[in-house]
Design a protein around this motif. Structure first.
Motif, PDB file in Angstrom:
ATOM      1  N   ALA A 153      -0.948  -0.947 -10.615  1.00  9.59           N
ATOM      2  CA  ALA A 153      -0.498  -1.676  -9.419  1.00  9.59           C
ATOM      3  C   ALA A 153      -1.673  -1.966  -8.489  1.00  9.59           C
ATOM      4  O   ALA A 153      -1.757  -3.059  -7.908  1.00  9.59           O
ATOM      5  CB  ALA A 153       0.571  -0.870  -8.696  1.00  9.59           C
ATOM      6  N   GLU A 154      -2.593  -1.012  -8.343  1.00  5.34           N
ATOM      7  CA  GLU A 154      -3.770  -1.241  -7.502  1.00  5.34           C
ATOM      8  C   GLU A 154      -4.643  -2.365  -8.057  1.00  5.34           C
ATOM      9  O   GLU A 154      -5.183  -3.180  -7.306  1.00  5.34           O
ATOM     10  CB  GLU A 154      -4.596   0.039  -7.377  1.00  5.34           C
ATOM     11  CG  GLU A 154      -3.997   1.051  -6.434  1.00  5.34           C
ATOM     12  CD  GLU A 154      -4.797   2.341  -6.362  1.00  5.34           C
ATOM     13  OE1 GLU A 154      -5.397   2.742  -7.374  1.00  5.34           O
ATOM     14  OE2 GLU A 154      -4.800   2.935  -5.273  1.00  5.34           O
ATOM     15  N   ALA A 194       0.418   3.529 -10.886  1.00  4.82           N
ATOM     16  CA  ALA A 194      -0.193   3.250  -9.587  1.00  4.82           C
ATOM     17  C   ALA A 194      -1.557   2.594  -9.759  1.00  4.82           C
ATOM     18  O   ALA A 194      -1.922   1.682  -9.006  1.00  4.82           O
ATOM     19  CB  ALA A 194      -0.313   4.532  -8.770  1.00  4.82           C
ATOM     20  N   ILE A 246       2.390   1.777  -3.415  1.00  7.06           N
ATOM     21  CA  ILE A 246       1.394   2.277  -4.369  1.00  7.06           C
ATOM     22  C   ILE A 246       1.151   3.760  -4.133  1.00  7.06           C
ATOM     23  O   ILE A 246       1.069   4.543  -5.099  1.00  7.06           O
ATOM     24  CB  ILE A 246       0.086   1.460  -4.286  1.00  7.06           C
ATOM     25  CG1 ILE A 246       0.308   0.053  -4.834  1.00  7.06           C
ATOM     26  CG2 ILE A 246      -1.035   2.159  -5.053  1.00  7.06           C
ATOM     27  CD1 ILE A 246      -0.863  -0.878  -4.670  1.00  7.06           C
ATOM     28  N   ARG A 297       0.840  -1.216   0.000  1.00 11.87           N
ATOM     29  CA  ARG A 297       0.000   0.000   0.000  1.00 11.87           C
ATOM     30  C   ARG A 297       0.871   1.261   0.000  1.00 11.87           C
ATOM     31  O   ARG A 297       0.595   2.212  -0.722  1.00 11.87           O
ATOM     32  CB  ARG A 297      -0.931   0.000   1.207  1.00 11.87           C
ATOM     33  CG  ARG A 297      -2.087  -0.956   1.070  1.00 11.87           C
ATOM     34  CD  ARG A 297      -3.080  -0.821   2.238  1.00 11.87           C
ATOM     35  NE  ARG A 297      -3.956  -1.954   2.266  1.00 11.87           N
ATOM     36  CZ  ARG A 297      -3.869  -2.969   3.129  1.00 11.87           C
ATOM     37  NH1 ARG A 297      -2.959  -2.971   4.070  1.00 11.87           N
ATOM     38  NH2 ARG A 297      -4.715  -3.974   3.074  1.00 11.87           N
ATOM     39  N   GLN A 310       3.956   5.555  -5.527  1.00 13.33           N
ATOM     40  CA  GLN A 310       3.901   5.479  -6.998  1.00 13.33           C
ATOM     41  C   GLN A 310       2.910   6.493  -7.564  1.00 13.33           C
ATOM     42  O   GLN A 310       3.114   7.017  -8.656  1.00 13.33           O
ATOM     43  CB  GLN A 310       3.509   4.059  -7.428  1.00 13.33           C
ATOM     44  CG  GLN A 310       3.539   3.796  -8.913  1.00 13.33           C
ATOM     45  CD  GLN A 310       4.957   3.743  -9.462  1.00 13.33           C
ATOM     46  OE1 GLN A 310       5.900   3.520  -8.743  1.00 13.33           O
ATOM     47  NE2 GLN A 310       5.095   3.983 -10.747  1.00 13.33           N
ATOM     48  N   LYS A 311       1.840   6.800  -6.833  1.00  7.63           N
ATOM     49  CA  LYS A 311       0.839   7.762  -7.302  1.00  7.63           C
ATOM     50  C   LYS A 311       1.461   9.135  -7.537  1.00  7.63           C
ATOM     51  O   LYS A 311       1.074   9.847  -8.460  1.00  7.63           O
ATOM     52  CB  LYS A 311      -0.323   7.872  -6.308  1.00  7.63           C
ATOM     53  CG  LYS A 311      -1.270   6.708  -6.336  1.00  7.63           C
ATOM     54  CD  LYS A 311      -2.387   6.886  -5.322  1.00  7.63           C
ATOM     55  CE  LYS A 311      -3.316   5.690  -5.337  1.00  7.63           C
ATOM     56  NZ  LYS A 311      -4.382   5.797  -4.339  1.00  7.63           N
TER      57      LYS A 311
END
Length: 139
Positions: free
Chosen positions: A129-130, A126, A115, A112, A118-119
């Motif tokens: 990835a989510e 992202a 991510i 988490r 990454q956002k």
């Protein structure tokens, strides 16, 4: 019976080598490749299955047609079974490891956080990835 040159007729006949069964050779070579690719699980598994089938069919054909190569076919079968054992064992270990990792709250929290980080850098990445995180059931 002697010929004028002093050789018997049996000595004049050429020696014809026995033909080796191609499927037995292919099984052995493929089984060697399967052993080398066993750590990669899927290619090792597929090569092992193919080598096993070729070995069995090759030995049957060699016996039926009187060709040599049964030993190569047998080694192909043995090595392919060994490769299958290695591939399946590695797949089982990887599955167990993933299932244990999936249970870990620390692992989920780390993903988490990655991510969220990454956002800031790549919003599209992202989102992907989510989706993967959700697909794997880690959320």
């Amino acid at each position: 019976m002697e010929t004028p040159e002093g050789h018997s007729e049996a000595q004049k006949q050429p020696i014809v080598p026995q033909k080796t069964n191609g499927m037995c050779i292919a099984a052995f070579v493929l089984a060697l490749g399967a052993i080398l690719t066993a750590p990669f699980v899927i290619p090792g598994f597929l090569a092992s299955i193919l080598a096993l089938v070729l070995g069995i069919l090759g030995i049957k054909k060699a016996k039926r047609e009187g060709h040599s190569g049964e030993t190569l076919g047998m080694w192909g079968i043995v090595l392919s079974c060994l490769s299958l054992l290695v591939s399946l064992t590695l797949a089982g270990i990887a599955t167990w490891f993933f299932l244990e990792l999936k249970k870990s709250d620390e692992f989920k929290q780390e993903i988490r956080e990655q991510i969220e980080h990454q956002k800031e850098i790549d919003p599209e990445g992202a989102k992907k990835a989510e989706k993967i995180f959700h697909f794997l059931g880690l959320d």
